[in-house]
Design a protein around this motif. Structure first.
Motif, mmCIF file in Angstrom:
data_model
loop_
_atom_site.group_PDB
_atom_site.id
_atom_site.type_symbol
_atom_site.label_atom_id
_atom_site.label_comp_id
_atom_site.label_asym_id
_atom_site.label_seq_id
_atom_site.Cartn_x
_atom_site.Cartn_y
_atom_site.Cartn_z
ATOM 1 N N LEU A 1 22.432 -3.636 -9.031
ATOM 2 C CA LEU A 1 22.414 -5.100 -9.016
ATOM 3 C C LEU A 1 21.079 -5.622 -8.495
ATOM 4 O O LEU A 1 20.664 -6.724 -8.819
ATOM 5 C CB LEU A 1 23.554 -5.631 -8.142
ATOM 6 C CG LEU A 1 24.967 -5.188 -8.551
ATOM 7 C CD1 LEU A 1 25.980 -5.606 -7.496
ATOM 8 C CD2 LEU A 1 25.335 -5.776 -9.913
ATOM 9 N N ASP A 2 20.423 -4.812 -7.672
ATOM 10 C CA ASP A 2 19.147 -5.241 -7.097
ATOM 11 C C ASP A 2 18.405 -4.011 -6.602
ATOM 12 O O ASP A 2 18.992 -3.141 -5.973
ATOM 13 C CB ASP A 2 19.407 -6.203 -5.919
ATOM 14 C CG ASP A 2 18.122 -6.769 -5.326
ATOM 15 O OD1 ASP A 2 17.141 -6.919 -6.083
ATOM 16 O OD2 ASP A 2 18.102 -7.069 -4.120
ATOM 17 N N VAL B 1 27.050 -16.850 -0.129
ATOM 18 C CA VAL B 1 26.661 -16.600 -1.519
ATOM 19 C C VAL B 1 27.870 -16.705 -2.453
ATOM 20 O O VAL B 1 27.786 -17.282 -3.537
ATOM 21 C CB VAL B 1 25.964 -15.226 -1.655
ATOM 22 C CG1 VAL B 1 25.850 -14.808 -3.121
ATOM 23 C CG2 VAL B 1 24.580 -15.284 -1.018
ATOM 24 N N GLU B 2 29.009 -16.181 -1.994
ATOM 25 C CA GLU B 2 30.212 -16.272 -2.824
ATOM 26 C C GLU B 2 30.548 -17.738 -3.113
ATOM 27 O O GLU B 2 30.894 -18.105 -4.231
ATOM 28 C CB GLU B 2 31.392 -15.583 -2.115
ATOM 29 C CG GLU B 2 32.219 -14.717 -3.044
ATOM 30 C CD GLU B 2 33.415 -14.088 -2.353
ATOM 31 O OE1 GLU B 2 34.538 -14.310 -2.834
ATOM 32 O OE2 GLU B 2 33.236 -13.381 -1.341
ATOM 33 N N ALA C 1 27.339 -13.013 2.850
ATOM 34 C CA ALA C 1 28.204 -12.699 1.708
ATOM 35 C C ALA C 1 29.083 -13.898 1.356
ATOM 36 O O ALA C 1 29.211 -14.271 0.183
ATOM 37 C CB ALA C 1 29.064 -11.483 2.021
ATOM 38 N N ALA D 1 24.257 -9.287 -3.434
ATOM 39 C CA ALA D 1 24.707 -9.175 -4.822
ATOM 40 C C ALA D 1 26.155 -8.725 -4.823
ATOM 41 O O ALA D 1 26.625 -8.109 -3.861
ATOM 42 C CB ALA D 1 23.842 -8.180 -5.592
ATOM 43 N N SER D 2 26.869 -9.029 -5.891
ATOM 44 C CA SER D 2 28.274 -8.684 -5.944
ATOM 45 C C SER D 2 28.636 -8.142 -7.318
ATOM 46 O O SER D 2 28.123 -8.593 -8.336
ATOM 47 C CB SER D 2 29.114 -9.923 -5.646
ATOM 48 O OG SER D 2 30.467 -9.640 -5.931
ATOM 49 N N ASP D 3 29.527 -7.139 -7.320
ATOM 50 C CA ASP D 3 30.011 -6.622 -8.600
ATOM 51 C C ASP D 3 31.436 -7.096 -8.865
ATOM 52 O O ASP D 3 32.147 -6.545 -9.686
ATOM 53 C CB ASP D 3 29.927 -5.090 -8.632
ATOM 54 C CG ASP D 3 30.739 -4.430 -7.528
ATOM 55 O OD1 ASP D 3 31.503 -5.135 -6.832
ATOM 56 O OD2 ASP D 3 30.619 -3.211 -7.353
ATOM 57 N N GLU E 1 27.938 -19.269 -5.487
ATOM 58 C CA GLU E 1 28.086 -18.808 -6.869
ATOM 59 C C GLU E 1 29.366 -19.333 -7.501
ATOM 60 O O GLU E 1 29.410 -19.625 -8.679
ATOM 61 C CB GLU E 1 28.026 -17.274 -6.926
ATOM 62 C CG GLU E 1 26.597 -16.800 -6.759
ATOM 63 C CD GLU E 1 26.431 -15.297 -6.811
ATOM 64 O OE1 GLU E 1 27.421 -14.580 -6.579
ATOM 65 O OE2 GLU E 1 25.302 -14.849 -7.064
ATOM 66 N N LEU F 1 21.152 -2.424 -4.210
ATOM 67 C CA LEU F 1 22.502 -2.964 -4.137
ATOM 68 C C LEU F 1 23.248 -2.630 -5.419
ATOM 69 O O LEU F 1 22.663 -2.611 -6.498
ATOM 70 C CB LEU F 1 22.453 -4.486 -3.947
ATOM 71 C CG LEU F 1 21.578 -5.020 -2.811
ATOM 72 C CD1 LEU F 1 21.696 -6.545 -2.728
ATOM 73 C CD2 LEU F 1 21.937 -4.395 -1.479
ATOM 74 N N GLY F 2 24.536 -2.339 -5.294
ATOM 75 C CA GLY F 2 25.370 -2.082 -6.466
ATOM 76 C C GLY F 2 25.803 -0.635 -6.612
ATOM 77 O O GLY F 2 26.806 -0.356 -7.246
ATOM 78 N N SER G 1 30.786 -7.068 -2.129
ATOM 79 C CA SER G 1 29.530 -7.770 -1.923
ATOM 80 C C SER G 1 28.589 -6.813 -1.208
ATOM 81 O O SER G 1 28.987 -6.141 -0.257
ATOM 82 C CB SER G 1 29.744 -9.020 -1.058
ATOM 83 O OG SER G 1 30.411 -10.007 -1.810
ATOM 84 N N ARG H 1 26.307 -0.079 -11.627
ATOM 85 C CA ARG H 1 25.122 -0.768 -12.120
ATOM 86 C C ARG H 1 24.266 -1.187 -10.928
ATOM 87 O O ARG H 1 24.791 -1.613 -9.900
ATOM 88 C CB ARG H 1 25.536 -2.016 -12.917
ATOM 89 C CG ARG H 1 24.412 -2.627 -13.733
ATOM 90 C CD ARG H 1 24.987 -3.598 -14.770
ATOM 91 N NE ARG H 1 25.495 -4.805 -14.152
ATOM 92 C CZ ARG H 1 24.762 -5.899 -13.921
ATOM 93 N NH1 ARG H 1 23.497 -5.928 -14.286
ATOM 94 N NH2 ARG H 1 25.294 -6.951 -13.360
#
Lengths: 168, 504
Positions: free
Chosen positions: B356-357, B466-467, B463, A58-60, B470, B413-414, A64, B354
């Motif tokens: 994220l997961d 996924v980047e 990473a 997940a990324s903010d 997305e 995560l996050g 990452s 926040r």
């Protein structure tokens, strides 16, 4: 396409090419082949050099986050890092005297005014987060050039709180 | 005996959720209260009703007695559970709840005043012959405190008189640091508890922190439910707790348990409470530290080893039920790890963000008490405790192994957390041998675990992939996203972004 990440102060560069769900990746000079099997965010399942992995990613926007095999890796993206670079350098003491917030939180107190003479280690601002109080102190002797925050204000980590100019 | 129909939970986070679940199991309706920052927090979603009580800073919401009692009246709640922290040990709150004709789930205002106030508690213990650590609680002006500190001898511990839970505590090494530390402790105390008074104690290094769980009904049945070893602390904040304590044998357990019960009986204590002791591991002498007149964060390890649900017993006792002459055994071994929003690589300072997961481990013998779900916020306004993981097994070694496994499968995560640090502690020789004292974490030194290069490399690859996936989704113009002939639609078996159904 190039991807640059920083992990524990170390920079890693990835060169990625892909066709459909097949990826050719060069990382730290070594090439490998990656095949994406499924991607249902945040879960990515892929094969890497023939072995199958499942990661949660997940990324903010700035970082990452990758959970893989029991470990969470926080990978800072290169563009986010350059933005942060200024204040980071200042905190390490390049002489600019810029004072940044070491943690996110609320400003509980501002102890000095612009123009005040201060000595190294003298508390300038009191921050509070999660019921913990933290003093942010002058990096060196000098005069307070500016204070950019007021009591009650919320700040981000690394946000500039003020500046102390050296006397000379 | 009364039966509660509706309970207001005057708290937030994991403990509010945990209490609401106990209520639901007992067929009792629940009311949540919330601040601006908690508008959509998990505890408001779990409750049957939720009432807004003010702005985000605790003093304007979770510490606001009037607003909480108003919320209880408005919703016709017949009882209030205070959880831990906030107003849990505030006698004025308990009194105000009582005055409003609502049941306070906890001890009487008298017990809270007598035991919750550290200054009074010390004085009472000394009177009843329970050993206490040398200290000072007779006056609160700086001059008297500074003089007392000199007499007791440094290092000194400054503690909030109204405090608990490791908040507003300062160790002072030398007299020259006293004034500043006192001011800081007072500010923190005022902010956290609404009371700036402090007490002093001799700081005992290399001690063990061991506490006993007390349960007392309205009919004079007062029992202890064995000990919890809480020596693994950072900045006086507990991180890992376990039961049984590796230090205690049956004889010492018996003596400390009896002292704990006697201490509770001396003030007609009612409901759940905890007697904290510090123990010198060499001499095995123990001293009363303080009494906590509330449910403890670490109560689950007692629940797993005794089979009792402490929150349900709090409610049953408050309803007037008899605890009776149950015989409770200590069975197996339980460990709790507290997952905090803090950054071990930034001096363990708080981290926010926040979520994220979030994936909680699911395996036999593991319990997860969480105050958050994916998309929730870890806010700077409140306690950094996000999740508690509790592992239970037959033996200590097996419980440690289970906890290590649970931490591996825990995903958050996050928000930066202390999970990696918890893993390092569980692997540490001193912890393994059961010899950790309250100084252990300060002396742990370099603790970073070796993570193999292949893992980091694979994580980097994940990473980047996924980047890229997305990015491709966000690059798709809206018109072509709906175009069945768009080349963006032709990319194999997976769907970037996860939004598209394959049968579209």
């Amino acid at each position: 396409m190039k991807f640059i990440y920083t992990h524990n102060e170390q920079t890693h560069t990835l060169d990625v090419e892909h066709a459909g769900d097949a990826f050719e990746i060069e990382i730290n000079g070594e090439r490998s082949h990656v095949q994406v099997i499924s991607f249902t965010p945040p879960r990515l399942t892929f094969s890497h050099n023939g072995k199958i992995f499942s990661a949660r990613v997940a990324s903010d926007g700035k970082k990452s986050w990758v959970h893989l095999d029991g470990t969470t890796f926080v990978l800072e993206r290169a563009d986010a890092r350059t933005q942060r670079g200024h204040s980071h350098g200042a905190r390490e003491g390049t002489g600019s005297g810029i004072v940044v917030a070491p943690m996110p939180g609320q400003v509980r107190g501002v102890l000095v005014n612009a123009g005040d003479a201060v000595t190294e280690g003298q508390p300038l601002v009191i921050l509070e987060a999660m019921k913990m109080e933290l003093k942010v102190s002058a990096p060196h002797d000098g005069v307070v050039a500016k204070i950019l925050v007021t009591q009650g204000q919320s700040v981000e980590r690394e946000q500039i709180l003020g500046q102390v100019e050296s006397n000379q | 005996m009364t039966r509660f129909k509706k309970i207001l939970v005057a708290n937030r986070g994991e403990i509010a959720v945990r209490i609401m679940r106990a209520c639901r199991e007992m067929n009792i309706q629940t009311v949540a209260v919330y601040s601006d920052a908690d508008r959509a927090a998990l505890h408001t979603r779990v409750a049957d009703e939720a009432v807004h009580i003010g702005a985000s800073p605790p003093r304007e919401s979770y510490l606001n007695i009037e607003k909480i009692i108003d919320a209880a009246k408005k919703t016709n709640a017949d009882a209030i559970h205070p959880g831990y922290g906030f107003l849990a040990e505030n006698a004025d709150f308990a009194q105000a709840v009582d005055d409003a004709g609502i049941v306070f789930i906890g001890p009487s205002p008298f017990s809270i005043r007598a035991r919750g106030d550290k200054a009074q508690a010390r004085a009472r213990m000394m009177k009843s012959g329970v050993p206490v650590v040398p200290g000072f609680q007779d006056a609160d002006d700086e001059e008297s405190l500074a003089r007392a500190a000199d007499e007791i001898g440094y290092p000194i511990l400054i503690k909030a008189a109204a405090g608990g839970g490791g908040k507003a505590m300062r160790v002072v090494g030398t007299a020259s640091d006293f004034t500043e530390a006192l001011a800081a402790a007072r500010r923190e105390a005022l902010h956290a508890f609404g009371d700036a008074r402090v007490i002093l104690e001799k700081y005992v290094a290399n001690a063990r922190h061991i506490e006993f769980q007390i349960l007392a009904d309205k009919f004079g049945n007062t029992v202890h439910l064995f000990e919890r070893e809480c020596s693994i602390q950072r900045r006086h904040q507990k991180i890992i707790e376990e039961t049984p304590s590796p230090l205690l044998d049956n004889d010492l357990r018996e003596r400390m348990g009896s002292a704990a019960v006697a201490a509770a009986r001396a003030v007609n204590y009612e409901n759940a409470g905890t007697i904290e002791f510090i123990v010198n591991p060499d001499t095995r002498d123990f001293y009363f530290l303080e009494m906590n007149t509330r449910l403890q964060v670490e109560h689950p390890i007692t629940e797993l080893t005794t089979g009792l649900d402490l929150v349900q017993w709090q409610l049953r006792i408050a309803q007037g039920e008899r605890y009776g002459e149950r015989s409770v055994q200590q069975r197996g071994h339980a460990i709790e790890c507290r997952i905090y929003a803090e950054d071990p690589s930034n001096n363990f300072l708080p981290s926010t963000g926040r979520v994220l997961d979030l994936e909680l481990p699911q395996m036999p013998g593991v319990r997860a008490d969480s105050g958050i779900e994916t998309d929730d916020e870890a806010s700077a306004f409140y306690d950094p405790l996000l999740v508690k993981l509790i592992a239970y097994a037959e033996t200590r070694d097996a419980a440690i192994a289970k906890m290590q496994n649970a931490l591996r499968e825990f995903v958050l995560l996050g928000v930066t957390t202390n999970v990696e640090f918890l893993q390092a502690v569980l692997e540490h020789e001193t912890f393994r041998e059961g010899k950790a004292t309250t100084r252990f974490l300060e002396e742990i030194g370099d603790w970073r675990l070796e993570t193999g290069d292949w893992r980091l490399e694979t994580a980097l690859i994940a990473a980047a992939v996924v980047e890229l996936l997305e990015k491709k989704v966000s690059d798709v113009p809206v018109s072509s996203a709906n175009d069945p002939y768009s080349p963006w639609r032709a990319n194999g078996a997976f769907r970037a972004g996860g939004g598209a159904a394959s049968g579209f």
